[in-house]
Design an enzyme around this catalytic site. Sequence first.
Site, PDB file in Angstrom:
ATOM      1  N   ASP A   1      -2.729  82.451  21.337  1.00 27.90           N
ATOM      2  CA  ASP A   1      -4.017  81.295  21.429  1.00 27.90           C
ATOM      3  C   ASP A   1      -3.383  79.875  21.078  1.00 27.90           C
ATOM      4  O   ASP A   1      -4.202  78.944  20.924  1.00 27.90           O
ATOM      5  CB  ASP A   1      -4.921  81.610  20.276  1.00 27.90           C
ATOM      6  CG  ASP A   1      -5.889  82.694  20.738  1.00 27.90           C
ATOM      7  OD1 ASP A   1      -6.290  82.825  22.001  1.00 27.90           O
ATOM      8  OD2 ASP A   1      -6.733  83.299  19.807  1.00 27.90           O
TER       9      ASP A   1
ATOM     10  N   HIS B   1      24.452  71.001  30.215  1.00 21.69           N
ATOM     11  CA  HIS B   1      23.007  71.325  29.719  1.00 21.69           C
ATOM     12  C   HIS B   1      22.951  71.935  28.426  1.00 21.69           C
ATOM     13  O   HIS B   1      22.116  72.672  28.279  1.00 21.69           O
ATOM     14  CB  HIS B   1      22.247  71.859  30.855  1.00 21.69           C
ATOM     15  CG  HIS B   1      21.892  70.624  32.020  1.00 21.69           C
ATOM     16  ND1 HIS B   1      21.498  70.997  33.051  1.00 21.69           N
ATOM     17  CD2 HIS B   1      22.489  69.465  31.975  1.00 21.69           C
ATOM     18  CE1 HIS B   1      21.596  69.833  33.936  1.00 21.69           C
ATOM     19  NE2 HIS B   1      21.972  68.954  33.074  1.00 21.69           N
TER      20      HIS B   1
ATOM     21  N   ASP C   1      22.808  64.223  23.175  1.00 20.78           N
ATOM     22  CA  ASP C   1      22.000  63.518  24.131  1.00 20.78           C
ATOM     23  C   ASP C   1      20.636  63.740  23.820  1.00 20.78           C
ATOM     24  O   ASP C   1      20.416  64.842  23.850  1.00 20.78           O
ATOM     25  CB  ASP C   1      22.501  64.242  25.347  1.00 20.78           C
ATOM     26  CG  ASP C   1      22.006  63.550  26.652  1.00 20.78           C
ATOM     27  OD1 ASP C   1      20.861  62.710  26.377  1.00 20.78           O
ATOM     28  OD2 ASP C   1      22.480  63.814  27.924  1.00 20.78           O
TER      29      ASP C   1
ATOM     30  N   ASP D   1      16.675  57.898  26.488  1.00 23.71           N
ATOM     31  CA  ASP D   1      17.797  58.725  26.964  1.00 23.71           C
ATOM     32  C   ASP D   1      19.141  58.326  26.527  1.00 23.71           C
ATOM     33  O   ASP D   1      19.761  57.360  27.245  1.00 23.71           O
ATOM     34  CB  ASP D   1      17.764  59.067  28.483  1.00 23.71           C
ATOM     35  CG  ASP D   1      18.543  60.055  28.935  1.00 23.71           C
ATOM     36  OD1 ASP D   1      19.296  60.647  28.007  1.00 23.71           O
ATOM     37  OD2 ASP D   1      18.832  60.297  30.167  1.00 23.71           O
TER      38      ASP D   1
ATOM     39  N   HIS E   1      29.138  64.836  37.062  1.00 19.72           N
ATOM     40  CA  HIS E   1      27.604  64.414  37.317  1.00 19.72           C
ATOM     41  C   HIS E   1      27.633  62.789  37.564  1.00 19.72           C
ATOM     42  O   HIS E   1      28.889  62.209  37.607  1.00 19.72           O
ATOM     43  CB  HIS E   1      26.975  64.719  35.824  1.00 19.72           C
ATOM     44  CG  HIS E   1      27.525  63.865  34.884  1.00 19.72           C
ATOM     45  ND1 HIS E   1      27.277  62.782  34.658  1.00 19.72           N
ATOM     46  CD2 HIS E   1      28.215  64.375  33.569  1.00 19.72           C
ATOM     47  CE1 HIS E   1      27.922  62.508  33.440  1.00 19.72           C
ATOM     48  NE2 HIS E   1      28.419  63.484  32.877  1.00 19.72           N
TER      49      HIS E   1
ATOM     50  N   HIS F   1      20.610  57.626  36.346  1.00 15.99           N
ATOM     51  CA  HIS F   1      19.343  57.996  37.163  1.00 15.99           C
ATOM     52  C   HIS F   1      18.319  56.960  36.604  1.00 15.99           C
ATOM     53  O   HIS F   1      18.516  56.109  35.592  1.00 15.99           O
ATOM     54  CB  HIS F   1      18.911  59.332  36.802  1.00 15.99           C
ATOM     55  CG  HIS F   1      18.852  59.488  35.222  1.00 15.99           C
ATOM     56  ND1 HIS F   1      17.763  59.297  34.476  1.00 15.99           N
ATOM     57  CD2 HIS F   1      19.851  60.180  34.442  1.00 15.99           C
ATOM     58  CE1 HIS F   1      18.172  59.721  33.100  1.00 15.99           C
ATOM     59  NE2 HIS F   1      19.308  60.217  33.009  1.00 15.99           N
TER      60      HIS F   1
ATOM     61  N   HIS G   1      14.103  61.478  34.384  1.00 15.40           N
ATOM     62  CA  HIS G   1      14.643  61.143  35.415  1.00 15.40           C
ATOM     63  C   HIS G   1      13.557  60.780  36.213  1.00 15.40           C
ATOM     64  O   HIS G   1      12.701  61.535  36.727  1.00 15.40           O
ATOM     65  CB  HIS G   1      15.259  62.685  36.165  1.00 15.40           C
ATOM     66  CG  HIS G   1      16.595  63.107  35.499  1.00 15.40           C
ATOM     67  ND1 HIS G   1      17.011  64.426  35.772  1.00 15.40           N
ATOM     68  CD2 HIS G   1      17.243  62.738  34.331  1.00 15.40           C
ATOM     69  CE1 HIS G   1      18.244  64.371  35.023  1.00 15.40           C
ATOM     70  NE2 HIS G   1      18.239  63.454  34.053  1.00 15.40           N
TER      71      HIS G   1
ATOM     72  N   GLU H   1      25.765  56.512  32.276  1.00 14.43           N
ATOM     73  CA  GLU H   1      26.117  57.495  31.349  1.00 14.43           C
ATOM     74  C   GLU H   1      27.649  58.257  31.910  1.00 14.43           C
ATOM     75  O   GLU H   1      27.484  59.558  32.226  1.00 14.43           O
ATOM     76  CB  GLU H   1      25.144  58.623  31.245  1.00 14.43           C
ATOM     77  CG  GLU H   1      24.267  58.959  32.460  1.00 14.43           C
ATOM     78  CD  GLU H   1      23.310  60.108  32.165  1.00 14.43           C
ATOM     79  OE1 GLU H   1      23.614  60.980  31.538  1.00 14.43           O
ATOM     80  OE2 GLU H   1      22.216  59.887  32.732  1.00 14.43           O
TER      81      GLU H   1
ATOM     82  N   TYR I   1      35.101  65.741  30.579  1.00 10.95           N
ATOM     83  CA  TYR I   1      34.890  66.999  29.925  1.00 10.95           C
ATOM     84  C   TYR I   1      36.287  67.867  30.477  1.00 10.95           C
ATOM     85  O   TYR I   1      36.090  68.038  31.691  1.00 10.95           O
ATOM     86  CB  TYR I   1      33.566  67.697  30.964  1.00 10.95           C
ATOM     87  CG  TYR I   1      32.467  66.694  30.454  1.00 10.95           C
ATOM     88  CD1 TYR I   1      31.528  66.662  29.382  1.00 10.95           C
ATOM     89  CD2 TYR I   1      32.286  65.996  31.694  1.00 10.95           C
ATOM     90  CE1 TYR I   1      30.743  65.741  29.442  1.00 10.95           C
ATOM     91  CE2 TYR I   1      30.943  65.069  31.558  1.00 10.95           C
ATOM     92  CZ  TYR I   1      30.060  65.061  30.573  1.00 10.95           C
ATOM     93  OH  TYR I   1      29.081  64.090  30.408  1.00 10.95           O
TER      94      TYR I   1
ATOM     95  N   ARG J   1      30.588  62.031  26.321  1.00 11.71           N
ATOM     96  CA  ARG J   1      29.741  61.104  27.421  1.00 11.71           C
ATOM     97  C   ARG J   1      29.082  60.160  26.604  1.00 11.71           C
ATOM     98  O   ARG J   1      28.792  60.014  25.435  1.00 11.71           O
ATOM     99  CB  ARG J   1      28.425  62.076  27.755  1.00 11.71           C
ATOM    100  CG  ARG J   1      27.746  61.324  28.652  1.00 11.71           C
ATOM    101  CD  ARG J   1      26.703  62.185  29.578  1.00 11.71           C
ATOM    102  NE  ARG J   1      25.795  62.793  28.871  1.00 11.71           N
ATOM    103  CZ  ARG J   1      25.748  64.251  28.632  1.00 11.71           C
ATOM    104  NH1 ARG J   1      26.929  65.065  29.021  1.00 11.71           N
ATOM    105  NH2 ARG J   1      24.958  64.877  27.880  1.00 11.71           N
TER     106      ARG J   1
ATOM    107  N   GLU K   1      26.061  57.070  26.736  1.00  8.27           N
ATOM    108  CA  GLU K   1      24.853  56.821  27.748  1.00  8.27           C
ATOM    109  C   GLU K   1      23.976  55.768  26.967  1.00  8.27           C
ATOM    110  O   GLU K   1      23.728  56.032  25.839  1.00  8.27           O
ATOM    111  CB  GLU K   1      24.065  58.214  28.115  1.00  8.27           C
ATOM    112  CG  GLU K   1      22.612  57.929  28.688  1.00  8.27           C
ATOM    113  CD  GLU K   1      21.880  59.284  29.136  1.00  8.27           C
ATOM    114  OE1 GLU K   1      22.152  60.381  28.352  1.00  8.27           O
ATOM    115  OE2 GLU K   1      21.470  59.175  29.791  1.00  8.27           O
TER     116      GLU K   1
HETATM  117  N1  GLY Z   1      19.295  63.705  29.067  1.00 11.55           N
HETATM  118  C1  GLY Z   1      19.308  63.763  30.484  1.00 11.55           C
HETATM  119  C2  GLY Z   1      20.262  63.031  31.079  1.00 11.55           C
HETATM  120  O1  GLY Z   1      21.149  62.335  30.604  1.00 11.55           O
HETATM  121  O2  GLY Z   1      19.987  62.923  32.381  1.00 11.55           O
HETATM  122 MN    MN Z   2      20.281  60.481  31.365  1.00 13.80          MN
HETATM  123 MN    MN Z   3      20.874  61.813  28.564  1.00  6.72          MN
END
Ligand code: GLY
Ligand code: MN
Ligand code: MN
Length: 455
Positions: A45, A251, A268, A279, A362, A366, A373, A400, A404, A421, A423
């Site tokens: 529920d 991820h 992150d 972000d 990557h 974005h 995103h 960002e 790695y 990273r 960002e």
């Molecule tokens: N936290 C998602 C990204 O950095 O794209």
């Molecule tokens: Mn991001």
């Molecule tokens: Mn991020």
Amino acid sequence: MMAGAVASAAPSAPYAERRARLAARMQPGAVAVLATAPEVVRNGDSEYPYRHDSYFYYLTGFAEPDSVLVIVAAHGERPARAILFCREKNLEREIWDGFRYGPEAARTSFGVDEAYPIGELDARMTGLLADAPALYYALGHGAALDAQVAGWLKAVRARARTGVTAPSTTHHLLGMIDEMRLLKDGHEAALMARAGLISGQAHLRAMRATRPGMFEYEIEAELLHEFRRNGAQFPAYTPIVASGPNACVLHYNANNRRVLDGELVLIDAGCEFDGYAGDITRTYPAGGVFTPAQRTLYELALRAQEAALAAVVPGNPYSAIHDAAVRVLTEGMLDLKLLDRQKVGSLDDAIGTRAYTQFYMHGTGHWLGMDVHDVGAYRDATQPEKPSRPLLAGMALTVEPGIYVRPAEGVPEQFWHIGIRIEDDVLVTEAGCRILTGSAPKGVAEIETLMQESR
Ligand code: GLY
Ligand code: MN
Ligand code: MN
């Protein structure tokens, strides 16, 4: 009397202004229909915390489920109209689930022209679509509304013998709103600054709280605590708290490993504040001091981010940001012998063959907004080669870069398992960009001092 003590409406003016802009772009007399997101059962529920649809909220500021917005564009002397369909007041349900506006209070609080119970949607839509020249609709955005729209069109067409015409054209509604959402107005910029500030403070708190031996989820709890105590409604996405080798899993979000002394922690995480996402990624030493190898790669990532941020200037193509980061990172990879010049050639060769993707796989950012995103095209699809579109003041994005290093033959062992990273969130301004996430420290000395002071 509206129960203002339990629900406060967002100021309605920015939403009315957006609806007016959308209506002005529609065909005269055409009708636009947009539903909010459904509630979703988690199990038993229990439901997932309710999150409105971003497009719907962008045009209404209305956060209740079971709501539909209809806009009728101006036609001749008739001005544009905004019509909201929403849940009725219901004392029984409000005792169990809490306050709901009901059509009358929603109309005055959210500045729409008309509001009706959601149960009247089908009957009223067949009337609204009769003789409308066009329908603006988000086909495929929600299966329930897809079926309802088909039913309305069928019902209007069935009245053809009485002289009624059904819309002969449909337009993709979301594409139009995407372009509007891409350029943030002042109201949005203020909310994004707040989301950035709270997200940055959460990173600061997490850094201060970190001790070798803690579990990643204990650090995650510090982030969530800081989000919520500042009024942020949700994390904007599942936080990543990745210690040691987990930082090389892009991820990763199990967040269940014990953090060891001498390792880096990559976080992150960002909050959602009044519908807008922060972000941020920060990477810092669990024990408070970077090892020489960690520091070397960290400073490389920081230089790449500085170069990328310097490319955030109106008129620059969006791709210039990634290109700037890649050049700095690839040069560093060659200097540190992560990439072998004998094998990959010159800097330009290594960029051309994308040899750097072994350690940087990557993009450098974005669009950012209601969705982490966020929506909006990255390329100009009207031109055959689809070039990257130029940056404009009002766009919001992340910057960002990272690096790695997974173990591999020929890769210097001192760098194995290091993942970094950095960002930040930025708003493009007339002069360059404004960083929204400066509350999270990122300089080497700044981080080390902060961590040692908090011991
Ligand atoms: N936290 C998602 C990204 O950095 O794209
Ligand atoms: Mn991001
Ligand atoms: Mn991020």
